[in-house]
Design a protein around this motif. Structure first.
Motif, short mmCIF file in Angstrom:
data_model
loop_
_atom_site.label_atom_id
_atom_site.label_comp_id
_atom_site.label_asym_id
_atom_site.label_seq_id
_atom_site.Cartn_x
_atom_site.Cartn_y
_atom_site.Cartn_z
N LYS A 243 0.81 -1.22 0.00
CA LYS A 243 0.00 0.00 0.00
C LYS A 243 0.84 1.27 0.00
CE LYS A 243 -2.09 -1.51 3.76
NZ LYS A 243 -2.97 -1.49 4.95
N ASN A 244 2.14 1.11 0.14
CA ASN A 244 3.03 2.27 0.24
C ASN A 244 3.08 3.06 -1.07
OD1 ASN A 244 5.20 4.01 1.06
ND2 ASN A 244 6.58 2.68 -0.09
N THR A 245 3.10 4.39 -0.94
CA THR A 245 3.23 5.26 -2.11
C THR A 245 4.48 6.13 -2.04
OG1 THR A 245 1.89 7.00 -1.06
CG2 THR A 245 0.72 5.36 -2.40
N ARG A 246 5.29 6.00 -0.99
CA ARG A 246 6.48 6.83 -0.83
C ARG A 246 7.73 6.13 -1.37
NH1 ARG A 246 2.45 9.05 0.84
NH2 ARG A 246 2.41 10.87 2.24
N PRO A 247 8.64 6.88 -1.98
CA PRO A 247 9.92 6.29 -2.39
C PRO A 247 10.62 5.67 -1.19
CG PRO A 247 9.68 8.51 -3.27
CD PRO A 247 8.56 8.32 -2.29
#
Length: 313
Positions: A243-247
């Motif tokens: 679910k992560n959207t961060r680099p």
């Protein structure tokens, strides 16, 4: 009847022994200890360098921050080191298993030298924070959401936040990555975080205690559900990373015997956001920094230049 009862005694004894062993293992792994255990023998060679960082940590100006300050049973404690000169960039550093904020002194100095404000929480069941049990990052992730909000609320200018952690702290940041993070959180660096609590426990059961998964792990998991509110297989870094959207930058030691490098590839594969993976040759668990601090710092800088503060062309 008598014969059946007699035959059942060994089974009852075995069951009681297994339950007792599971309780002892749960307490060994999850119950807080009010001291920081000595580092492994293989890392004693870094002791002088480590304590030089600790001396810096004790001398640098810092401030105590709190969650639930007036509730002794739930109070969480962190140390905040302001940047000098002032900066709008803040890193939150998650410490390792049975460690505390101070044990991250080397990373605190690295980021401070890079111009960051530094927040060093003591997680639940660690250091100055409350808690009877260690949650291996799962409940801590909820506390970190509050630390993030506190950074935002205390800032007079727009702030940019980096999440960083090592070992259990790395897994904590991986678990945190799947939550709804405010836009001020720009990137994540996770050093040797496990793919799941269950997988880590099963691996250490075999490696340290020469025990199979069954029947110990399901019983420990049931104890965890009763005392911490979750079964072990509820807690995965990989599930959150999906679910992560961060680099995110993953760092792992090639010769890690506590969080095997295979977990690096599991976490990397689960991530759909921009990602990098750095396997540090010959590094054991949480040793990647110590093998070559300058190289570690440069690798972090390159990631930050790409994703946290992109350089203008």
């Amino acid at each position: 009847m008598k014969k059946r009862f007699t035959l059942g005694l060994p089974l009852l004894g075995a069951a009681a022994t297994t339950l007792l062993a599971s309780e002892k293992l749960f307490n060994f792994a999850f119950k807080r200890v009010n001291y920081v255990p000595e580092t492994s023998a293989e890392k004693q060679k870094y002791a002088d360098n480590y304590y030089a960082y600790v001396d810096w940590y004790h001398a640098v100006p810092k401030h105590a921050w709190y969650l639930h300050e007036h509730d002794a049973r739930n109070r969480m404690v962190a140390e905040y080191i302001p940047a000098n000169p002032a900066s709008n960039q803040t890193v939150i550093i998650g410490h390792g298993y049975k460690g505390n904020g101070e044990t991250m002194a080397n990373f605190a100095k690295m980021y401070h030298d890079l111009g960051f404000n530094v927040l060093l929480p003591d997680d639940r069941g660690h250091g100055e924070s409350a808690g009877k049990y260690i949650s291996f990052g799962w409940l801590d992730r909820l506390d970190y959401l509050k630390w993030i909000q506190q950074i935002i609320d205390r800032s007079d200018t727009p702030v940019k936040i980096l999440l960083f952690g090592v070992s259990m702290g790395g897994a904590t940041m991986e678990m945190l990555s799947g939550e709804t993070l405010p836009p001020q959180v720009k990137a994540i660096i996770a050093d040797c975080g496990y793919s799941s609590v269950e997988a880590e426990l099963i691996y250490l059961l075999k490696r340290q205690f020469h025990l199979p998964k069954y029947p110990i792990e399901p019983l420990v998991s049931t104890i965890s559900k009763r005392r911490l509110g979750y079964y072990l297989n509820d807690v995965t870094s990989t599930g959150q990373l999906k679910k992560n959207t961060r680099p995110i930058l993953f760092i792992y030691g090639e010769k890690d015997a506590y969080v095997p490098v295979g977990m690096a590839y599991e976490n990397y594969a689960a991530t759909h956001a921009p990602k990098q993976l750095w396997i540090v040759k010959n590094a054991t668990h949480a040793e990647s920094f110590w093998i070559n601090p300058a190289r570690y710092r440069q690798h972090v800088i390159e990631f930050l230049d790409t994703y946290f503060t992109p350089k203008q062309p």
